[in-house]
Design an enzyme around this catalytic site. Structure first.
Site, PDB file in Angstrom:
ATOM      1  N   GLU A 125     -13.218   9.604  16.873  1.00  0.00           N
ATOM      2  CA  GLU A 125     -14.142   9.899  15.775  1.00  0.00           C
ATOM      3  C   GLU A 125     -15.696   9.758  15.988  1.00  0.00           C
ATOM      4  OE1 GLU A 125     -11.223   8.501  12.118  1.00  0.00           O
ATOM      5  OE2 GLU A 125     -12.112   6.892  13.288  1.00  0.00           O
ATOM      6  N   GLU A 149      -3.388  10.730  15.089  1.00  0.00           N
ATOM      7  CA  GLU A 149      -2.940   9.533  14.195  1.00  0.00           C
ATOM      8  C   GLU A 149      -2.351  10.293  12.934  1.00  0.00           C
ATOM      9  OE1 GLU A 149      -6.471   7.427  12.719  1.00  0.00           O
ATOM     10  OE2 GLU A 149      -7.205   7.046  14.921  1.00  0.00           O
TER      11      GLU A 149
END
EC number: 3.2.1.23
Length: 625
Positions: free
Chosen positions: A465, A533
């Protein structure tokens, strides 16, 4: 060189006096030591140290490293340990935002038109806690009259080091080893080690992971002696022919010190199968063909071989013997499908933070062994080291157990590009800022150099991220150039598709729905698809897992994913009213800003009791073992 407190403020300074990263192989003085896995070249400095807490740099004891300093106000502290869990600092959990949001206005260095706005940001902050550590030690007899380095295996977030009043160095990167040469200033007895740890530095902008924001010396500290001939770095590069089931081993070795003979041995699980002799030159590059068919390494058959390199002097006496397990396996992409040893790879994975309910990210080998055993009994075959490198011993455990690893670089800058859920990357770092390039690439280099020998690592991950930019392009290129035997992963280019061609070997997403995955796979997909994820296991969760598992049979290019996540981040505390021990999560410590119970997304509770959701995992992952 003299230390400068303003190093905290700039990404241009991230290592001073620090030794280059190298392989994590262990070495011993004798064959008997190697058999017992106890090296006389090592001396642990774990234990009780002296400690002083300051709320900021201005109030710290600036001369505490001087030999004449009076440390009567210092208190005992256990090392390794988070300073917060020693009772000196407020506990704080937050996911996306930077921990100072709402308290201070800060922007990363060089991300605004004012190229000096960062000066004093951390070095002069009224709140940026400092831990000042002192430790006195004597050298064990085996370390005397030798070159000696010190290894800090994990320190958050920036540290200055002195020995016997002399400045040794500075380091950032909280989750990889930092080593310094102590030899010029070392005495046989009564050495005084001083370590100054600052909670935040410019590195805080790229260590914005979803976790409790601790600081301090939280992993092992040890001394390592280097004998007169020493193997500084070792890279075993096994090459496996899937069709012929044959193998060969490339060796790249770097020695220091005197030139001596080296006896090379390779063992399988039963006996020595290859021997050779070489000379300990500064650089050695050799190729050895295995004399028989090799046993491949995989989750189902984690076959390991062992390389031994014994350095001997002219009299035939052992100077040093190094040991490195390795395995034969081949990870590749063919026809847009990832193959391991010629067969389609299916990832039944999980993301894993290091965690213990009483000690936070200070964990033990026993904790790691429990985690790996739990994965095995629940058909979890892969782990992503979210979102930083783990303790050295965990990689060995995954090699032995056949757990596939996505080895993540210590990089996350979530708060620099996503604000209150919106994508707004105007001051994203590292982005394409030249000033952030060296610090970021150093993290990739350290991750690679430290763990390059572990057969369990199938993917190098650029981080988590952190959006995208030319710096991540260069990270991707670095990993590909250094190690073409593995794949490179990064998810963030999903939000910056202009970088898809130059970053990541796989199409990686977070929390994409089955319909979104189908849409990608039905429309001329260019890369195999994984979920780095998915199945966010917060609360009573993990429903609908079958919808993802069904895709494995429908699309060869869909190759599984990593559940978020393995273990709750929660701390056991004693309730002041009831006296009962209870688990508390983010926000339960009056920590603001916070993302509250988002710290509790695990398949197991922080106490390592399996949640009911684990039954779903065991059932569905068991279908595609």
């Amino acid at each position: 060189m003299q230390p400068n407190i303003q190093w905290l403020d700039t990404p241009a300074v991230f290592r001073v006096g620090q030794l280059p990263a190298h392989s994590d192989h262990r070495y011993y003085a004798t064959l008997a030591e190697m058999a017992q896995q106890q090296s006389s070249f090592e001396q642990s400095l774990n234990g009780t140290w002296q400690f002083h807490y300051s709320v900021n740099a201005a109030s710290r004891p600036k001369s505490f490293y001087e030999l004449a300093f009076d440390a009567q106000d210092f208190e005992p502290i256990t090392v390794p340990q988070h300073i917060e869990l020693a009772g000196y600092e407020q506990l704080h959990y937050i996911n996306t935002m930077y921990p100072w949001e709402g308290h201070y206005y800060r922007r990363p260095a060089f991300s605004t038109s004012d190229d000096k706005q960062h000066l004093g940001m951390f070095s002069e902050a009224d709140y940026n806690p400092v831990g000042s550590y002192l430790h006195h030690f004597d050298l064990t007899p085996a370390l005397r009259n030798q070159r000696v380095i010190i290894r800090f295996e994990g320190v958050e977030q920036a540290m200055y080091v002195w020995l016997n009043g002399q400045f040794i160095g500075y380091a950032e990167d909280s989750f990889t080893p930092s080593e310094f040469d102590l030899t010029p200033y070392l005495k046989e007895t009564d050495n005084c080690l001083a370590v100054e740890v600052h909670k935040r530095s410019s590195a805080a902008f790229i260590e914005d992971q979803d976790f409790f924001r601790f600081f301090g010396i939280f992993r092992d500290v040890k001394l390592l002696a280097k004998p007169r001939t020493h193997l500084e770095d070792l890279w075993v590069i096994p090459e496996y022919d899937v069709v012929q089931q044959t193998g060969q081993v490339k060796l790249r070795l770097q020695f220091s010190g005197d030139e001596n003979r080296v006896h090379l041995r390779i063992r399988d699980q039963h006996q020595i199968i290859l021997t050779a002799d070489l000379t300990s030159g500064a650089q050695v590059n050799d190729l050895y063909k295995m004399p028989e068919l090799v046993q491949a390494w995989s989750n189902q058959t984690p076959n390991l071989y062992t390389l031994e390199l014994e350095v001997v002097d002219q009299a035939g006496e052992t100077i040093e013997i190094s040991q490195q397990p390795f395995g034969f396996r081949k990870i590749e992409i063919k026809d847009k499908v990832m193959l391991l040893n010629g067969k389609r790879l299916v990832i039944n994975g999980v993301n894993r933070h290091e965690w213990h309910p009483e000690t936070g990210r200070t964990i033990t080998a026993e904790d790691e062994a429990w985690d790996i055993a739990c994965m095995q009994r629940n058909h979890i075959n892969a782990v992503r080291t979210s979102h930083y490198p783990d303790r050295l011993s965990f990689y060995n455990g995954c090699d032995q157990a056949g757990i596939y690893m996505m080895a993540e670089t210590n990089l996350e800058s979530h708060g620099s590009w996503q604000k209150m859920g919106a994508v707004e990357p105007s001051w994203n770092v590292p982005g394409s800022y030249d000033e952030w390039e060296a610090a970021t690439l150093d993290r990739a280099r350290t991750n690679f150099e430290t763990f390059k020998n572990h057969v369990s690592i199938l993917f190098w991950s650029l981080g988590n991220e952190s959006y995208a930019g030319s710096v991540l392009e260069k990270m991707n290129a670095y990993y590909k150039q250094q190690d073409p035997t593995r794949l490179v992963h990064y998810e963030g280019v999903f939000r910056a598709p202009e970088y898809k061609a130059t970053i990541s070997d796989v199409e990686s997403r977070m929390y994409a729905t089955p319909a979104e995955i189908k849409a990608y796979l039905d429309n001329a997909p260019q890369k195999p698809f994984i979920l780095c994820e998915y199945m966010h296991d917060m609360g009573n969760s993990l429903g609908g897992m079958q919808s993802y598992i069904d895709l494995l049979s429908q699309y060869d290019m869909y190759q599984g994913g990593f559940i978020w996540d393995f273990i709750d981040q929660a701390l056991l505390v004693t309730d002041p009213v009831t006296g009962q021990r209870e688990l508390r999560y983010g926000g339960d410590f009056d920590d603001r800003p916070s993302d509250y119970e988002f710290s509790g997304d695990g398949l197991v509770f922080a106490t390592r009791d399996e949640k009911p959701a684990m039954q779903e995992v065991r059932y569905y992952y068991g279908e595609h073992k």
